[in-house]
Structure formats: C-alpha cells, structure tokens
Write a protein that holds these residues in place. Structure first.
Motif, mmCIF file in Angstrom:
data_model
loop_
_atom_site.group_PDB
_atom_site.id
_atom_site.type_symbol
_atom_site.label_atom_id
_atom_site.label_comp_id
_atom_site.label_asym_id
_atom_site.label_seq_id
_atom_site.Cartn_x
_atom_site.Cartn_y
_atom_site.Cartn_z
ATOM 1 N N PRO A 72 -7.122 -3.729 -1.424
ATOM 2 C CA PRO A 72 -5.902 -3.196 -2.052
ATOM 3 C C PRO A 72 -4.664 -3.459 -1.209
ATOM 4 O O PRO A 72 -3.610 -3.801 -1.736
ATOM 5 N N LYS A 73 -4.802 -3.325 0.109
ATOM 6 C CA LYS A 73 -3.619 -3.433 0.974
ATOM 7 C C LYS A 73 -3.050 -4.855 0.978
ATOM 8 O O LYS A 73 -1.888 -5.053 1.303
ATOM 9 N N VAL A 77 0.770 -4.529 -4.091
ATOM 10 C CA VAL A 77 1.095 -3.721 -5.263
ATOM 11 C C VAL A 77 1.476 -2.321 -4.785
ATOM 12 O O VAL A 77 1.178 -1.945 -3.658
ATOM 13 N N TYR A 98 5.594 5.837 4.708
ATOM 14 C CA TYR A 98 4.252 5.383 5.079
ATOM 15 C C TYR A 98 3.959 3.915 4.747
ATOM 16 O O TYR A 98 3.480 3.183 5.610
ATOM 17 N N PRO A 99 4.264 3.468 3.526
ATOM 18 C CA PRO A 99 3.960 2.053 3.211
ATOM 19 C C PRO A 99 4.689 1.093 4.151
ATOM 20 O O PRO A 99 4.157 0.026 4.464
ATOM 21 N N VAL A 102 2.961 1.507 7.859
ATOM 22 C CA VAL A 102 1.616 0.972 7.988
ATOM 23 C C VAL A 102 1.620 -0.555 7.883
ATOM 24 O O VAL A 102 0.719 -1.227 8.358
ATOM 25 N N ARG A 103 2.688 -1.109 7.306
ATOM 26 C CA ARG A 103 2.792 -2.561 7.234
ATOM 27 C C ARG A 103 3.631 -3.126 8.369
ATOM 28 O O ARG A 103 4.019 -4.300 8.340
ATOM 29 N N ARG A 146 7.906 6.457 -3.004
ATOM 30 C CA ARG A 146 6.971 5.772 -2.115
ATOM 31 C C ARG A 146 6.618 4.399 -2.680
ATOM 32 O O ARG A 146 6.347 3.462 -1.935
#
Lengths: 355, 294
Positions: A72-73, A77, A98-99, A102-103, A146
């Motif tokens: 998924p990551k 999307v 967060y997105p 974390v990236r 988000r």
C-alpha cells in the motif's frame, strides 16, 4: 495524476465471490463512484486498489504501473476510511503530518503543508487537539486533510460520510465536491447512498454481487438504467416496478385491465418501471387511469401519493401545493418518454421500439 | 394559568418525597457497601499489617499481641547480615524479574501481534496450547527440569531461572497483549499503511503507542509472577541464585521461626509491589478493563 485500470479483477474467499472478473477504466482526474448495497464488492474493489486486499486474479494498474505486488505504501494513494482511521494518540497536527513524516519529507516542508491542508478543511484552530476531543464531522475533516496533505496519484474514499448525521452529510458532501474540483485528482469513492453517488460522481459504477451492473454518468444511470436493479436502486423514492404483460402495444397490469400504451411486441409477462416524478397527478377521470390514494404525504418541497394500482402500490410525486385525503380518487398520467420495461426473469431492460 | 400551576406544585411535592426516600435508600446501600469494602480490606490487610508491625518488633515482642511497643529497625539490618545475607537474594530476584520482563514483553508483543493480525494455520489450537502449558502443575514437570538443568549446567544459575520464568510468564503475556492489540481498530493500521508506513513502522508508530497501557499492564503482571515465583526457584537453586521467596525459608531455623526477621524480609519482598502498584494504578485498571471488554 493517473488513471486506474482494473483488468479482469477477481476476489474470492473460498467459495464466496467478492468481486467477479471485473474490468474498469477510471480516467485521469475523474471522480468515480462505486455504488451498491452492502456486500456488493464495492469496498473490496477499493481495498484491492489500495493494496489492503490481494486480488485472487486480475491486474490493477495505476498510471503506467501494474501495482498488484506493490505494498500500500508504494502505490501513492491516499485513503479516507469510513471510521476515519485517525491515530488517537497523536494530535491533529501529527495526524495530518504523518503521511509526510513517514515518507521522509524535510521537516521545514511539513509545517506549511499541514497548515495549508488544515486550512482547506477549516481545522486550523484544532491542530493541537487529540481526535478524541473533536466531533464526528471534524474527525472526518482530519481524515480528509490527512489525505490531501500530500498530492497522491489517487484518492480512495470508503463511505466517508456514512458516520455523520444527515445534516452534516449534506454540508460535507458539498465540501467534498468543491475540494475534488479544486484538487483535480483521480478519485474512487465508495458509497451505498445513491444521492452521494448522483451528486459527486463524474461516472458511477453500480455494483451488485461483485459485478458492475452499469457504468455511466449520473444522468445515464438515472435516465437510462441498464436493468431493473439499477432502476430500483437509483432514485428516491425508488422507481415503481409494476408487474403486468404487454398485449398489442398496451401494458396491462397483473391486477386487471389498466392500460398504458407503450408499443413493442406482445409479452406474457413484463415489468413496467416508472419514476414517481414521471407520473403526474390529475383529477379523477383526467389521467391514464384512476387510482385510490392509500397514503398522502407532504414532504414540504413536494407531495408523495402512495396509490393503490390494481394489486400493487405505486408512489407518485405531486405538486407541493396539492392537497388530497386518503381514499380520494385521482387520475394518474404517465410520461410516455420515461417508461422502462424489464424482463421479470433476468431483470434486463427491454428496449422499447422508438422510445 | 393558576389552574395549571397548582397541580404542578402538588406533583413536585410528591416527587420530592419520592426523591428523598430514593436518596435515603441510596444512602443506606452506600453505607452497607462501604462497610463491606472496609471488612474485605480488613481481612486482606490484617496479615500485612501484622507482618509490617512484626518487622519492627524484637524477637520477644513478636509473641506479645501488643499494639504499643518500641519500634526497632534492627531486623532490617539483621536480614542483610550473615548468615541470612538477604542482599544477594534481593539482587538475584531483581535481576531475574527484570531480565524476564525485558525478554518476555518484546517477544510476547511480536507473537501477540501475529496472532491478532495474521490468519495462521491452527491459530486457535496454538493459542490454546500456549495457555494450556500453564495448566500443568509445576510439581509435575519440576523433575525433568531439574535433570535437564543439571545436565546443561544451569542448576543454581540466574540464567536458568530466567529461562524458567520466561516459560511461565510468556503465555500470560501473549494472551494479555493480544487482547489489547485486538482492540486497536484495523482501520487505524490500514490508514497508516496507505499513508506510507511499512509493517514495522505501523507497529512502531501506531500499534505500540496505542497498546502502551496494555504493555505496561502485562509487564507488571509478568514482573509480579517472576518476582513471586517460588517452586522452581526452590528446586533449581541452592546457593548462588537463590531468590527472595526462597530466602524466607532461611528464617526457619533451630531456634524456631524467627518471625521478626521473616516479617522484615516479607516487607522487603512486598515493597516493590506496593511501589509498582501505586505508580501504575491508573494504567493497570485501564489496561485490565480494556482487555476484559474487548
């Protein structure tokens, strides 16, 4: 920016078929709604696009990349969940950030982007709070923020409005529509609410039993339903489906002799579909048929007349100034341009000659 | 207007009297409840109070049931001296309990996460078997353990004790933590995955913080189990690795039971439990109820 292509996608759990060999092309920047009753495979289809569910067979393409084996990551999307899926131990700011975090987005970039996303959904003053301290509508907006904080290739929304109360749902629907027009990102939206589908979608895919019944614009779906299921599922009140037969160009109800001219060859059994809006209410004797009122409802913006039509009950919409009583007799006239005939066995639409 | 107001007043009077009987009734049951709680607390606390008092008494005074006596700290000194040497046992107990928890919780968390989130073959069977190992009476398996440890040279070592304790606490830890992870909505984890996390990042950023009360609860539970473990320590140690509960047995000597020393040692064993309980009371209750509900 990307199109999504599903090729012969299938999902099976043992003997249970969730999605049955479906293909679907979703255009770049399109807002596509997957619509259907619960258990029809719409959410499964979306979860396969997100990578949260592995397809049993078939291919999923996002842009020019087959993503079947991507986590998924790695699919780029963003998804909004029905229960929001917020991180309860983080503040709203951290939830939205967060997105990005974390990236590995540079720290300096995160703050302005989170603030912009929060601004777009009007959450700026809540950034320091925890999700627990927000109302349902606000939580929903956090989930949205988000999703939009990054610019993903695809938005996926899984019944995002279904946990909100009716009033808020209408407001959020408009906000969603506004936002999606502004962002112009390919969006797949899952819902069982046909009004959401009608209002939000560029195109709607109506699903049942893991099969797409019809794919088309809201206009197509509403005015030109492919089968009885789509006809009955779209529209409120639901389309009236009247049992009967066709004899020498006339539709005759099972109950008796009431006649409506529709043309076409004779049929021993057929189902006539007509929307409440395509029936007009007249004084007794002035319509196609006379019927007795079973219930009269005033909804404010119009009136709904449930009438006894042979052995069946049918709903017609009347003018908002119309006032009738139960057991009154009225004449009903059908709009001949908007009558639909279905095969009672298969539920398929029977296309009528000229109409 | 007046016609309507009058009955309203009557009604409210009637309601008021009912209200008062209701409140009185409530107060009655409250006091019954309070008395029962005090009684229960008394029954549970009496031995502890007795031990607490005895630990400050001299050997002679222990046998006199007097409430007033000259307290002395002598016992707390004596137990740490030869031949009792409680310090070494305290050290052993501390090391064994802490290392047990330090290994048990991470391993149990990983196992619990897998049991909670992945569908495994024979999952239920494995889970039940894990717990079932604890239904076997310890006495039954102590002899094989003894022989095995003797052959491996683990008798009377802290490492040996830690291994035994791990075997004891792991099943409980796995079950407890699994309960907590089950309570974390799948949506939240999936959201994190779509947001760009790997499975390990999901566990680190989402699952562990959300399961924190559960992990604390499980840690404390395991610590208590390891700290109080008696039977295996009794059989598998004799000099170097003796723990506190075994140490207590030292005070039964030729002079009879040295209750004042026993009590002091008992208080030393209980003290960390009290401190722990106070420190994490909030988490513990939250954790216990959360695990129970889900």
């Amino acid at each position: 920016m990307a199109e999504i292509r599903l090729k012969n996608l299938t999902k099976r759990w043992g003997d249970f078929i969730g999605v049955d060999d479906q293909s679907l092309d979703i255009h770049d920047e399109e807002f596509l709604v997957l619509l259907g009753p619960s258990g029809c495979g719409k959410t499964t289809t979306m979860r396969m696009i997100a990578g949260l569910e592995d397809p049993t067979a078939g291919e999923i393409w996002i842009g020019d990349r087959m993503v079947n084996d991507d986590l998924p990551k790695d699919r780029d999307v963003a998804m909004v969940f029905q229960n929001y899926g917020l991180y309860p131990h983080m503040t709203i700011y951290d939830n939205i950030a967060y997105p990005l975090k974390v990236r590995g987005t540079p720290k300096a970039d995160i703050k302005p982007r989170v603030e912009r996303a929060a601004e777009q959904v009007e959450l700026t003053e809540f950034l320091h709070r925890k999700p627990k301290a927000l109302s349902g509508g606000q939580r929903q907006r956090v989930a949205l923020a988000r999703a939009i904080v990054r610019t993903p290739k695809v938005f996926l929304m899984d019944e995002p409005l279904s946990n909100l109360d009716a009033k808020l749902r209408v407001t959020m629907r408009a906000e969603l529509k506004h936002l999606s027009r502004a962002l112009q990102i390919t969006t797949v939206y899952v819902t069982h609410d046909q009004i959401e589908a009608m209002t939000l979608a560029d195109r709607v895919a109506v699903m049942r039993h893991g099969i797409i019944q019809q794919l088309g614009t809201p206009d197509d779906i509403y005015n030109d339903p492919a089968n009885m299921f789509v006809a009955g599922f779209i529209g409120s009140p639901a389309m009236n489906l009247i049992n009967g037969s066709v004899q020498s160009g006339m539709f005759i109800t099972t109950g008796g002799t009431k006649l409506v001219g529709i043309g076409g060859p004779d049929r021993e059994s057929a189902i006539l579909g007509v929307r409440a809006d395509d029936m007009s209410v007249h004084d007794a004797g002035e319509g196609d048929i006379d019927v007795t009122i079973y219930a009269f409802e005033n909804t404010g913006e119009s009136t709904l007349l449930t009438v006894q039509w042979g052995k069946q009950r049918v709903i017609a919409r009347g003018d908002r100034h119309l006032r009738k009583e139960q057991d009154d007799v009225v004449g009903i006239k059908l709009n001949p341009d908007h009558l639909y005939l279905f095969d009672p066995e298969s539920g398929d639409r029977i296309r009528m000659g000229g109409a | 207007m007046t016609d309507q107001t009058t009955p309203e007043i009557e009604l409210s009077e009637a309601q008021a009297s009912e209200f008062w009987t209701g409140k009185r009734k409530q107060r009655f049951w409250r006091s019954i409840q309070a008395i029962l709680i005090v009684l229960a607390a008394f029954v549970m606390l009496v031995p502890i109070i007795w031990i607490f008092l005895a630990s400050f008494k001299s050997h002679v005074e222990v046998y006199q049931l007097r409430l007033f006596f000259t307290p002395t700290l002598e016992n707390y000194g004596t137990v740490f001296e030869e031949p009792y040497n409680l310090g070494a046992k305290l050290y052993n107990s501390t090391i064994v309990a802490f290392v047990t928890v330090a290994f048990a919780i991470p391993i149990a968390t990983m196992a619990a996460y897998s049991f909670s989130r992945f569908r495994l073959k024979f999952e239920t069977t494995i889970l039940v078997v894990i717990l079932a190992t604890q239904f076997v009476p310890a006495v039954v398996i102590i002899l094989p353990f003894f022989i095995m440890f003797r052959d491996l040279g683990l008798l009377d070592t802290r490492i040996g004790l830690i291994m035994v304790n791990l075997a004891i606490v792991m099943p409980f830890a796995i079950w407890m933590i699994k309960g907590f992870i089950d309570g974390i909505p799948m949506d939240t984890e999936e959201a994190a995955m779509v947001d760009g996390s790997s499975r390990l990042q999901v566990i680190k950023n989402i699952v562990l913080p959300m399961a924190a009360p559960g992990l604390v609860t499980a840690s404390i539970f395991c610590f208590i189990l390891a700290w109080n473990e008696f039977l295996f320590a009794l059989f598998l140690t004799n000099r170097d690795a003796v723990t506190l509960p075994i140490g207590l047995a030292l005070f039964r000597g030729e002079e009879g039971d040295l209750w004042n020393l026993l009590s002091a040692a008992g208080i030393i064993i209980m003290a960390p439990m009290f401190v722990l309980a106070l420190a994490i009371r909030k988490y513990f209750v939250q954790g216990m109820t959360m695990g129970a509900v889900r």
